[in-house]
Write an enzyme that holds these catalytic residues in place. Structure first.
Site, PDB file in Angstrom:
ATOM      1  N   SER A 112     -39.433  -1.127   2.178  1.00 31.16           N
ATOM      2  CA  SER A 112     -39.820  -2.304   1.389  1.00 31.16           C
ATOM      3  C   SER A 112     -39.183  -2.287   0.008  1.00 31.16           C
ATOM      4  CB  SER A 112     -41.343  -2.388   1.276  1.00 31.16           C
ATOM      5  OG  SER A 112     -41.839  -1.270   0.560  1.00 31.16           O
ATOM      6  N   HIS A 113     -38.680  -1.141  -0.430  1.00 29.74           N
ATOM      7  CA  HIS A 113     -37.981  -1.062  -1.722  1.00 29.74           C
ATOM      8  C   HIS A 113     -36.540  -0.607  -1.571  1.00 29.74           C
ATOM      9  CE1 HIS A 113     -42.166  -1.216  -3.037  1.00 29.74           C
ATOM     10  NE2 HIS A 113     -41.675  -1.815  -4.088  1.00 29.74           N
ATOM     11  N   ASP A 119     -44.364  -5.216   1.459  1.00 24.96           N
ATOM     12  CA  ASP A 119     -44.883  -5.037   2.818  1.00 24.96           C
ATOM     13  C   ASP A 119     -45.350  -6.371   3.408  1.00 24.96           C
ATOM     14  OD1 ASP A 119     -44.434  -2.269   3.005  1.00 24.96           O
ATOM     15  OD2 ASP A 119     -46.252  -1.846   1.872  1.00 24.96           O
TER      16      ASP A 119
END
Lengths: 335, 335
Positions: B44-45, B185
């Site tokens: 997610s990053h 997310d």
């Protein structure tokens, strides 16, 4: 129900602490702390705690005569050896120098070890915010909280407290256990026969339970927010024990002192001088703007508000004390 | 699926950042950060964020050429004006002096303002722990989390990260949003069509929902652990915005910059030198003892373990990148 003047209640508790082996200095600090929690409506850390204080002093587990030793650890660091005494006198001994250091350098860490903390944590941070500083305090306690995936408790209820000035005499302050419930609340629920909320505890076999007695009788508490609360519990163990030189919650062993109830661990307080910060509008004014934004969004009560309201009422009308509790307190003078 | 050498992935991302208006210094730092998240399995990053970085640079909302200005705020305090650039170059600019101050005095606060943080937070704290310091970092973001009792979001997902040395090269590190779920997310769940867990979000009318699109489309996220997570969110707003001089999450307004996705707020990092503490056994050895106690109690995975395992594998076998993502990344070179 009697309404007692706050100062009269402090005087009574002071006499009880002295009668049970505390020095005048320690007795005064603990009496103000305990009476203050009752005044603020935080019953789980108020008079309800007095039998535990007395039993622990009588057990020899804590030294009511301890003289804390403040050690200079650097321009922004103080170590304090509470010498097996209570944490509050240790913090009080360090506070003037800690504030001086925070104002001189921008920050100061106070690392207290060999300290017994049996009280609410917000009284430890409020005075710093009232003096214009930001304060974060962490205390580890005794193993009653189960980590994720573990079969037995390792963490304490490990409270985290935060306080910051809002301008004028107002502050923002919160104080919360990493468990869904504070241990004192479970004790009160057991005494009064209330069920616990869902997800707060497990019984001795590790099964979810709402029965406070099952939690106290070999069961354990659960961290708030699952693994996120558990991570905060771990951070607090590290800050309050590994950093300070105090014991971890799971290392506390009072088995040789029947009656002992106060965890002997450590406490870490971080002070920051917000005047060093980068806000052109000023720190306190900006905190007040956040409070206004929360109000505008519909949040009516800010952290600490309920306690401040109870405090104002009790200072005006006196602190409400059950006759039964008063008789019990007076009994503690005759030990 | 291609397996790319980590350095080759960093080089590709560096070229993309430069092609889209970042300086070589900024591009290098962001590329290592973003490729590092992908390498560590924190999708997610990771590369998922690249379109957002590029769109934001192109929108003019963030200055990819910004030169952070480090201001001495005292023996234990640094202010950093990120100058409307990214937070990571601002922290990198302050880090050597911040570590020097923490080692000299025991602590140092780094207060970064006018900074865009679009990345994971653990890369901000890990290097300090690897250098033997304790680090706590807090970032506010953009209003997507509803406070208790409020009708609209005020808080950001406001991550809190903590890192501490464990001895040798090992560290304890966690990084967690105050929302039940990180915003990234929710975006991934929407893209992949997964439901959200119970209690994570509300729709535009404030009703609980498990539909990630309803959360993204005018809905909001909920804090973990109810009012306790919300209190931490408030502390982070105060530390990352009021203290630093940055904006609160609810003040971020990128409406004049279509395509912008990076909140421009503030970041606060607290460094503490544990060598100043009171542990006779040594801080890192004590942290390792806590890890051992957690393992003995049945907790198999420590905070950070999953990322360290993914990192080791990716450094050995290469970072797995979908062909589709690789094509998309190569397209970002031609803007």
């Amino acid at each position: 129900m009697t309404h007692m003047d706050f100062d009269a209640l402090v005087a009574l508790l002071t006499r009880i602490f002295i009668a049970n082996g505390a020095s005048a200095m320690v007795a005064d600090i603990l009496a103000r702390n305990c009476a203050g929690a009752e005044r603020d409506g935080a019953m789980s850390h108020g008079l309800f705690r007095m039998p535990g204080y007395v039993a622990t002093l009588q057990s020899g587990w804590v030294d009511g005569l301890a003289e804390p030793v403040v050690e200079d650890g650097g321009a922004s660091f103080l170590r304090v050896d509470a010498a097996n005494g209570f944490a509050q006198p240790a913090l009080a001994a360090a506070a003037p120098l800690a504030m001086e250091k925070a104002r001189a350098t921008g920050a100061c860490v106070v690392a207290i070890r060999r300290s017994h903390h049996f009280a609410a944590l917000w009284p430890d941070v409020e005075p710093f915010a009232e003096a214009g500083l930001v304060a974060i305090a962490m205390v580890d306690s005794m193993a009653v909280v189960v980590p994720p995936g573990a079969r037995k408790p390792v963490y304490g209820t490990n409270p985290l407290a935060f306080a910051a000035p809002r301008g004028g005499e107002k502050i923002v302050v919160f104080d919360q256990a990493v468990s869904v419930l504070a241990h004192g609340d479970v004790q009160i629920a057991a005494r009064e026969g209330h069920d616990l909320p869902e997800g707060a505890g497990v019984d001795a076999a590790g099964r979810p339970t709402r029965d406070p007695r099952a939690v106290l009788d070999g069961g354990a508490l659960l961290p708030f927010g699952g693994h996120k609360g558990a991570a905060i519990a771990m951070m607090i163990e590290i800050m309050a024990a590994a950093l300070t030189g105090g014991l971890y919650s799971h290392e506390v062993d009072w088995s040789a002192h029947p009656g002992a109830q106060t965890p002997c661990t450590g406490e870490c307080v971080i002070l920051i001088d917000p005047a060093r910060g980068g806000s052109a509008a000023g720190f306190a004014a900006r905190v007040e703007q956040l409070v206004e934004a929360l109000r505008a969004a519909g949040q009516e009560r800010m952290p600490g508000d309920r306690r401040f309201a109870a405090r104002e009422k009790a200072l005006r009308d006196g602190v409400a004390v059950h006759a039964e509790m008063l008789a019990q307190l007076e009994g503690m003078l005759r030990t």
